[in-house]
Structures are given as structure tokens and as C-alpha cells.
Design an enzyme around this catalytic site. Sequence first.
Site, mmCIF file in Angstrom:
data_model
loop_
_atom_site.group_PDB
_atom_site.id
_atom_site.type_symbol
_atom_site.label_atom_id
_atom_site.label_comp_id
_atom_site.label_asym_id
_atom_site.label_seq_id
_atom_site.Cartn_x
_atom_site.Cartn_y
_atom_site.Cartn_z
ATOM 1 N N SER A 145 23.682 -0.447 -16.553
ATOM 2 C CA SER A 145 23.532 0.992 -16.311
ATOM 3 C C SER A 145 24.908 1.633 -16.241
ATOM 4 O O SER A 145 25.872 0.980 -15.810
ATOM 5 C CB SER A 145 22.809 1.228 -14.982
ATOM 6 N N TYR A 158 21.811 -0.445 -5.976
ATOM 7 C CA TYR A 158 21.465 -0.502 -7.407
ATOM 8 C C TYR A 158 22.739 -0.492 -8.253
ATOM 9 O O TYR A 158 22.914 -1.332 -9.139
ATOM 10 C CB TYR A 158 20.565 0.676 -7.785
#
Length: 247
Positions: A145, A158
Site C-alpha cells: 500500500s 496497517y
Amino acid sequence: MPTLRPVALVTGSTSGIGAAIARRLSNEGFALVLHSRSSVAVGQALAAELGDAIYVQADLANEPDRERLVQEAIAAWGRLDVLVNNAGISQVIAHADLAAATPAVWHALHEVNVVAPFRLVALAESALRAAAQPGHPACVVNISSHAGVRPKGASIPYAASKAALNHMTRLLALSLAPDIRVNAVAPGLVDTPLTAGWTQAQQLWKERAPMQRAARPEDIAQAVAMLVASHYLTGEILMSDGGLNLT
Ligand code: NAD
């Protein structure tokens, strides 16, 4: 059932980005191993639709399931050329809310987003090496990501898990060359079930990203296919955020 086609295992491939990657690689001539944690009927239907595809259910938070997934993938087609570590989980927690980022959240995200991709590479290593030809290495693509590169993302646990995945990508690229190339695609916002309610992020991409929109799953699948098609690129983290990082 041995196949002459190259074979790709795509984790988390019954929805969102993973399903788009599976469709794309199937169109490009790969036999597929589809996988998800729970959506068995969807996985079996997609396998039937694609043809030369099987579906395996496995919970990647759990080591015996990881072992079974890789064993069944290799047994299905007799070879493994490409592993796409797409499955991942996220949890939205305001970065300033330190109390909400509990040890349980850290452990859960780390297990699925970091430990599982590493273990799948380790378990698949010998099959990937066996599929490699001189000048035509096997290949791993990790879906990380932009949150693993920039100080952004759904939550600190995350973002940190994806930063770990990016660094693992580079370390594995070095360790597994020249037989196995290891790269990552780092999407920004992608329109998937995971992000359906993320209206603020959708607004940000419309207003600030040079490409003026979030990615479609097909955009990320195209980036994965480019990395798979290369015989040379390794250790790359391909940012796929429509240019938001430039602003
Ligand atoms: P999604 O929720 O549609 O798909 C996630 C997949 O991961 C599902 O198939 C699910 O079965 C699988 N999965 C989750 N936990 C699992 C577990 N314990 N065991 C086995 N499988 C498990 O999400 P998506 O948006 O398509 O995300 C795919 C990947 O892309 C993830 O790694 C995510 O972090 C990453 N990503 C997504 C975005 C986005 O905006 N959607 C942005 C950047 C990165």
C-alpha cells in the site's frame, strides 16, 4: 492435473483487487489457483468461469492452512510460476487514537499482512525455483500500500504492516535472485468492497490526485501483470496511486 500453461496462485482472489488480478492473469494464459478465507461459493464459481482454475479455501492467519494452500496449489497443476500475495486486512483507527491500536489489532494485522506472505513465499520457494528457467525467473508480487511508503493510511498498525511488507519484498528479492523475482505493487485508494464507505479518501483522490480518481481493481491488475511479464525487475515497490504522492 499437469499443465503446460504457467501457473499463478493469487491469494484473496474472490473479490476486489485479487479477483481483477486473477482475471487478468487468466486472460494472459495462466492456469490459476484462486483462494479466499471464506467465500467458497464465489471462488468455485469464478474458477468455473475462468476455466483452467481451481479454488482453495484457507485462513492465512493460520499456519496449517497456509501449508495446505501451497500443497493443494502445487498438487493441482504440478507447478507454480507466480505467487501473488494479495490477501490482506485493514482496520480504520485514527492515528492519534493510540489506545484503540491495541496489541490484538497489531498482532492480527501483522499475522495476515506480513507473516502470511512471508510464509507463503517460504512454502512455495522450491516449486517456484523448479519453475524458473535460465533468463526466465519465477515471480512473487506482494500487494502492499502507499500507506507503507508515506505517513498515511487507515491506521498506524496497517501502515506499519505494509511498510514491513515493502521491506520484506526488497530483502527477499536479494535472497531469492536470480531464480525468483520479488516485487510489490503499492496501491493508493482502490474502489473495492474494503473501501466502499471511505468517502473522505474518495474525495481526496478526486480533488488532489493528478489522475483525479481512485484506482479501479483493473488498474492494479495491470500493474501486477507488468511486473509478472518482466524477466528482469526485482525489488521494486511500484507506487500505483494516480500520482497522489506527487502532491
Ligand atoms: P478485499 O477485502 O476485497 O479482499 C481482501 C481479500 O483478502 C479477500 O479475498 C479475503 O478473503 C482475503 N483475506 C483477508 N484476510 C484473510 C485471511 N485471514 N485468510 C485468507 N484470506 C484473507 O480487499 P481489497 O481492497 O481487494 O484488498 C486487497 C489487497 O490490496 C490487500 O492486501 C489490501 O491491503 C491492499 N490494498 C487495498 C487498497 C484499497 O484501496 N482497496 C489500497 C491499498 C492496498
